[in-house]
Design an enzyme around this catalytic site. Structure first.
Site, PDB file in Angstrom:
ATOM      1  N   SER A   1       7.504 -20.418  -7.005  1.00 52.82           N
ATOM      2  CA  SER A   1       8.488 -19.737  -6.678  1.00 52.82           C
ATOM      3  C   SER A   1       9.371 -20.057  -7.592  1.00 52.82           C
ATOM      4  CB  SER A   1       8.544 -19.915  -5.671  1.00 52.82           C
ATOM      5  OG  SER A   1       9.592 -18.900  -4.755  1.00 52.82           O
TER       6      SER A   1
ATOM      7  N   TYR B   1      10.099 -24.144   3.062  1.00 55.81           N
ATOM      8  CA  TYR B   1       8.890 -22.979   1.867  1.00 55.81           C
ATOM      9  C   TYR B   1       9.147 -23.521   0.652  1.00 55.81           C
ATOM     10  CZ  TYR B   1       7.340 -19.261  -0.741  1.00 55.81           C
ATOM     11  OH  TYR B   1       6.379 -18.144  -1.854  1.00 55.81           O
TER      12      TYR B   1
END
Length: 257
Positions: A145, A162
């Site tokens: 990401s 995350y």
């Protein structure tokens, strides 16, 4: 001239392939001629995706799997190899986007994010690599990401858990690339910015992404369907034969700021 991006004769396994980016990844691989094994927890959704991929003229096999359960992972890889004969390409895509402020985050949410977004990638790669090592060939693509590299202003979204997992994906990629290079296996990662998917649907529907994109992304927009395909096919094909341990950010310039 040899087409370095041709995947005919290759077999790819894509996790998290019942919706969103996983479906797009599976179709992109099929579009280059690869036979595809798609895996996720929701078998009924996988069957619908399977029909779409088979209509592209390649073989497709659907496997129900919870990637946070190592017994499921072992069984998934064994089934994929039994049905298709081998796994040449792994796209480690399964993930969740649960988020909460660090002080309010329950332990089970933290564990879910880390187990799904980081631990499962290791265990799926470990099982696939066993066959790849025997055959002397493999292409592993982990899905990281932009949050493998950056977080976000806390006033926007708290992404600590995350980002911790996706930062781990970056270093997991490097570690496995170093260990398995001698076996003819490359391990790379893609770092997308925000793309519309089931995981990000709530953000897109709320309109909350627009001001964030305006603030953080030089292109001022989210990613469009297919804009990750080039990175994926590069890493999945022999075009990247001398590329390993890399994180390629596909982010509209987000991480330039």
């Amino acid at each position: 001239m040899t087409n370095l991006f041709n995947l005919q004769g290759k077999v790819a396994l894509v996790t998290g392939a019942s919706s969103g980016l996983g479906v797009q990844f599976a179709k992109a691989l099929a579009g280059q001629g690869a036979d595809v094994v798609i895996a996720a927890r929701r078998l009924e959704k996988l069957e619908a995706v399977k029909k779409e991929i088979e209509a592209m003229g390649v073989k497709c096999h659907a496997v129900k799997c919870d990637v946070t359960d190592t017994a499921n992972v072992i069984a998934m890889v064994a089934e994929a190899e039994a049905v298709m004969g081998k796994i040449d390409i792994l796209v480690n895509n399964a993930g969740v986007g649960d988020t909460a402020p660090a002080t309010d985050m329950p332990e089970d949410m933290w564990n879910r994010v880390i187990n799904t977004n980081l631990n499962s990638l290791f265990f799926v790669a470990r099982e696939c690599a066993k066959g790849m090592i025997k055959r002397g060939y493999g292409k592993i693509v982990n899905i990281g990401s932009i949050h493998s590299e950056v977080v976000m202003n806390n006033a926007t979204w708290p992404v600590t858990a995350y980002a911790a997992a996706k930062g781990g994906v970056k270093m997991l990629t490097k570690g496995l690339a170093s260990e398995w290079a001698k076996h003819g296996i490359t391990v790379n990662a893609i770092g997308p910015a925000y793309f519309e998917s089931e995981m990000t649907d709530a953000i897109f529907q709320s309109g909350g992404l627009d001001p964030v994109e305006s603030m953080y992304c030089p292109m001022g927009r989210a990613g469009k369907p297919g804009e990750l395909d080039g990175a994926l096919i590069y890493f999945a094909s022999d075009a990247s034969s001398y590329t390993s341990g890399q994180l390629l950010l596909v982010d509209g310039g987000w991480t330039t700021l």
